[in-house]
Write a protein that holds these residues in place. Sequence first.
Motif, short mmCIF file in Angstrom:
data_model
loop_
_atom_site.label_atom_id
_atom_site.label_comp_id
_atom_site.label_asym_id
_atom_site.label_seq_id
_atom_site.Cartn_x
_atom_site.Cartn_y
_atom_site.Cartn_z
N UNK A 51 0.86 -1.18 0.00
CA UNK A 51 0.00 0.00 0.00
C UNK A 51 0.89 1.23 0.00
N UNK A 52 0.69 2.09 -1.00
CA UNK A 52 1.51 3.29 -1.15
C UNK A 52 0.64 4.53 -1.12
N UNK A 53 1.19 5.59 -0.56
CA UNK A 53 0.48 6.86 -0.43
C UNK A 53 1.23 7.93 -1.20
N UNK A 54 0.53 8.63 -2.11
CA UNK A 54 1.15 9.74 -2.83
C UNK A 54 0.74 11.05 -2.18
N UNK A 55 1.72 11.70 -1.55
CA UNK A 55 1.52 12.98 -0.88
C UNK A 55 1.82 14.10 -1.86
N UNK B 223 -1.12 15.89 -10.06
CA UNK B 223 -1.91 14.84 -9.46
C UNK B 223 -2.44 15.25 -8.10
N UNK B 224 -3.52 14.59 -7.69
CA UNK B 224 -4.09 14.83 -6.36
C UNK B 224 -3.53 13.81 -5.38
N UNK B 225 -3.60 14.09 -4.08
CA UNK B 225 -3.18 13.08 -3.10
C UNK B 225 -4.03 11.82 -3.25
N UNK B 226 -3.37 10.68 -3.27
CA UNK B 226 -4.09 9.43 -3.45
C UNK B 226 -3.27 8.24 -3.01
N UNK B 227 -3.78 7.06 -3.28
CA UNK B 227 -3.10 5.83 -2.85
C UNK B 227 -3.02 4.84 -4.01
N UNK B 228 -2.09 3.89 -3.87
CA UNK B 228 -1.93 2.80 -4.83
C UNK B 228 -1.87 1.50 -4.04
N UNK B 229 -2.72 0.56 -4.40
CA UNK B 229 -2.75 -0.74 -3.73
C UNK B 229 -2.36 -1.83 -4.72
N UNK B 230 -1.38 -2.66 -4.33
CA UNK B 230 -0.89 -3.72 -5.21
C UNK B 230 -0.87 -5.03 -4.44
N UNK B 231 -1.45 -6.06 -5.04
CA UNK B 231 -1.38 -7.42 -4.51
C UNK B 231 -0.69 -8.28 -5.56
N UNK C 46 -4.71 -1.07 -7.94
CA UNK C 46 -5.75 -0.05 -7.90
C UNK C 46 -5.13 1.31 -7.57
N UNK C 47 -5.47 2.30 -8.39
CA UNK C 47 -5.08 3.68 -8.14
C UNK C 47 -6.31 4.44 -7.63
N UNK C 48 -6.16 5.12 -6.48
CA UNK C 48 -7.30 5.77 -5.84
C UNK C 48 -7.07 7.28 -5.70
N UNK C 49 -8.04 8.09 -6.18
CA UNK C 49 -8.12 9.52 -5.87
C UNK C 49 -6.92 10.33 -6.35
N UNK C 50 -6.31 9.94 -7.46
CA UNK C 50 -5.15 10.69 -7.95
C UNK C 50 -5.54 11.84 -8.87
N UNK C 51 -6.82 12.02 -9.10
CA UNK C 51 -7.28 13.19 -9.86
C UNK C 51 -7.58 12.91 -11.31
N UNK C 52 -8.15 13.88 -12.02
CA UNK C 52 -8.62 13.68 -13.39
C UNK C 52 -7.50 13.52 -14.41
N UNK C 53 -6.28 13.92 -14.07
CA UNK C 53 -5.19 13.83 -15.04
C UNK C 53 -4.50 12.46 -15.03
#
Length: 397
Positions: A231-235, A242-250, A275-282
């Motif tokens: 689980x990764x967090x993009x600050x 990009x917007x703040x969001x997360x990336x989940x990899x299994x 899964x990429x979450x909430x990183x914005x429209x771009x």
Amino acid sequence: MRTRLSIAVLLAWMAPSTAPALEFVEGKLQVHGFASQAVLKSTDNDYYGNSPGTSFDFTEIGLNASYQSTPSLLFSGQLLVRKAGGMYDGTPSLDYGLVDFTPISDAERRLGVRLGRIKNPFGLYNETRDVPFTRPGIFLPQVIYYDKVRNLLLSYDGVMLYGDRYLDQGNLSLNLGVGQSVIDNNVEWAYLGGDFEGDLRAEGINWGIGSLWFSTPADEIKLGLSAIVTEMDFNARPESLLSPGTIDVFDWVASFQYNAADWTISSEYSRAPTRWNDLGPYFPFKDQVMEGYYLQGAYRLRPNLEIMARYEEGFANRSDRNGWGSSDLTGGTTPRFDFFSKIWTLGLRWDINPNLMFRLEFQRHDGTYALSIRENPDPSNLVREWDVFGASVSVRF
């Protein structure tokens, strides 16, 4: 760097063919080392440096030590200097460093715990991927053991429980770990497609690091299932696209290997739901399942001479294996062949003596998915069909 490696090669050539590791403190302390230098020439695309113009930018130098304090307590670590094109610049780093406590160990079972920076028991080769002598070729199958996110797969900081059960039919091995993944700029380039304003880092504790293995008593057959959950967090900074969001990899892999007197067959299959979450429209991607597999055979012509052949395929999205859908998500700016790789490899290994090894390798590529985006940031410069010729020399003590 090349001068130092030449001296190491000369010393290895002159060394006794059965030179052991250095041992001190009545055999409790052992020290090992290795060095490897490769030269690469590709017809197109940058592969570990400027390979179309011939690259010497794949160098590995490692020094590891272990200290057996008591029969049940081991301290172990390795420092690594790695130059790998634009991905790694040769800065020394801690490959692994751990304390290993084994309170139960007898003829029927073993139970222990490791604490520190621990190698992920992922697939057939991940735990030993840094030592050139333990790899099946100059490079591992890149559709599973991605060098473009090497540190993410390689190790984590945390704790691992492990156990072995020795049976008449074979050996069972179970590893379960918890900790935090090692994130670097290569991971950001691979999962975000660029170096954006902000920081990508591990989000809390990553659960589900582990593996289950079965092997026959003489290791003729090895079967394994291993997985890493990240689980990764993009600050994102305010000026970031990009917007703040997360990336989940299994990421999981099923492994098979058969060993005979003169040949070895290996095959692995991997999937990585992402899964990429909430990183914005771009940011165009949301959910996809990465997929990779290979079949590899090695035949020993003589005890010190081996030939290897491998075919591998990898896809950024197993539901879009031709890459059209993924390319459309980027508005067509990234060609569809950047979302798959199909690779034929032929290799030759010559162990001149136990401490000195020479390799030759040829790869035929269809697609560029295995390439590092960091080394090839402009997708318009990518070429779909390309070849790589490689040679390497490796020494160890």
